[in-house]
Design a protein around this motif. Structure first.
Motif, PDB file in Angstrom:
ATOM      1  N   TRP A 190       0.797  -1.232   0.000  1.00 52.82           N
ATOM      2  CA  TRP A 190       0.000   0.000   0.000  1.00 52.82           C
ATOM      3  C   TRP A 190       0.829   1.280   0.000  1.00 52.82           C
ATOM      4  N   THR A 219      -7.928   6.321   4.476  1.00 52.74           N
ATOM      5  CA  THR A 219      -8.322   4.988   4.927  1.00 52.74           C
ATOM      6  C   THR A 219      -9.785   4.685   4.612  1.00 52.74           C
ATOM      7  N   LEU A 223      -9.442   3.093   1.438  1.00 55.47           N
ATOM      8  CA  LEU A 223      -8.761   1.806   1.554  1.00 55.47           C
ATOM      9  C   LEU A 223      -9.758   0.712   1.912  1.00 55.47           C
ATOM     10  N   GLN A 224     -10.622   1.019   2.872  1.00 59.67           N
ATOM     11  CA  GLN A 224     -11.722   0.117   3.213  1.00 59.67           C
ATOM     12  C   GLN A 224     -12.945   0.956   3.556  1.00 59.67           C
ATOM     13  N   VAL A 245     -10.514  -4.888   1.197  1.00 60.24           N
ATOM     14  CA  VAL A 245      -9.486  -3.864   1.311  1.00 60.24           C
ATOM     15  C   VAL A 245      -8.963  -3.560  -0.084  1.00 60.24           C
ATOM     16  N   ARG A 246      -9.014  -2.295  -0.463  1.00 55.21           N
ATOM     17  CA  ARG A 246      -8.615  -1.882  -1.797  1.00 55.21           C
ATOM     18  C   ARG A 246      -7.171  -1.398  -1.824  1.00 55.21           C
ATOM     19  N   HIS A 266      -5.146   1.592  -2.243  1.00 53.87           N
ATOM     20  CA  HIS A 266      -5.318   3.036  -2.218  1.00 53.87           C
ATOM     21  C   HIS A 266      -4.232   3.641  -1.353  1.00 53.87           C
ATOM     22  N   ARG A 267      -3.648   4.719  -1.812  1.00 52.63           N
ATOM     23  CA  ARG A 267      -2.573   5.377  -1.062  1.00 52.63           C
ATOM     24  C   ARG A 267      -3.156   6.113   0.141  1.00 52.63           C
ATOM     25  N   ILE A 268      -2.539   5.936   1.291  1.00 52.72           N
ATOM     26  CA  ILE A 268      -3.002   6.600   2.503  1.00 52.72           C
ATOM     27  C   ILE A 268      -1.866   7.413   3.113  1.00 52.72           C
TER      28      ILE A 268
END
Length: 236
Positions: free
Chosen positions: A18, A153, A156-157, A164-165, A167-169
């Motif tokens: 991630w 986040t 992200l979910q 859960v994908r 995706h940058r957090i």
């Protein structure tokens, strides 16, 4: 040992997949009791904080995650234990105080404890008013509070999703706050002012719109509506 192995194996894997943007890890004391107070956007927030923090972090989780049967129950119990979750029965009144007492026990052992002052996840992305339990913990245990701002986040979910994908957090750890200047834990005013200082720090980092209200479902009864109107500012 289970927590150590989980961090050893899962943390590098999560960062590889991630690629989270982590800011201010050095602000988290490497030793001694400390509270990590974060905004709350997704179910996965606690897992994210645990895996990107520079030290082991404990947090409270529903007791149901630890009581399942069969292989699924075993997997859930070991997973949540491995990432630092402590089972509690959630609720208001006595149950809420028992949760705080569980957090206090973690701090008394010199550990890091993560908490969400908003109480529950924000469904609209706004930052809600903090409940004063975080201040009660910090003032009672006499420990610093590190504000934490999570971003992304919720993508992200997303709320309601079990997937859960990719995706940058971003996870930002702020400068530790000493709330002892506000007074003693028994003072409602001290707890309120300390909590507001913590939430202001989170707001500066997260840049979320402020809701200026508590994050809670609509009152189910007239009695509950009246109780909320006359709720004391220092209430947990």
């Amino acid at each position: 040992m289970l927590k150590f192995l989980a961090r050893l194996l899962l943390a590098p894997l999560a960062r590889l997949i991630w690629r989270p943007r982590i800011i201010g890890r050095a602000n988290v004391p490497k030793h001694g009791a400390v509270i990590l107070a974060s905004n709350h956007l997704s179910f996965i927030d606690s897992i994210v904080i645990t895996l990107v923090a520079p030290r082991s972090v404990s947090f409270l989780a529903k007791a149901e995650y630890f009581t399942g049967r069969g292989f699924k129950g075993w997997l859930s119990r070991n997973f949540f234990s491995g990432i630092g979750a402590v089972p509690v029965v959630r609720g208001a009144g006595a149950a809420a105080q028992e949760s705080l007492d569980a957090g206090l026990g973690i701090l008394d052992e010199g550990n890091a404890f993560a908490i969400y002052p908003e109480g529950t996840r924000s469904l609209d992305g706004r930052l809600y008013r903090g409940r004063t339990g975080v201040a009660w913990l910090a003032l009672t245990a006499n420990v610093p509070v590190v504000p934490v701002a999570l971003s992304g986040t919720e993508q992200l979910q997303p709320v309601g999703s079990r997937r859960v994908r990719l995706h940058r957090i971003t996870v930002e750890f702020g400068t530790p706050i000493d709330v002892s200047k506000h007074g003693e834990a028994k003072s409602g005013r001290a707890r309120r002012h300390a909590t507001d200082e913590i939430m202001a720090a989170i707001a500066r980092m997260s840049e979320q719109e402020l809701a200026h209200a508590y994050n809670e479902p609509p009152p189910a009864t007239i009695g509950e509506k009246v109780r909320r109107v006359f709720r004391r500012p220092g209430a947990i």
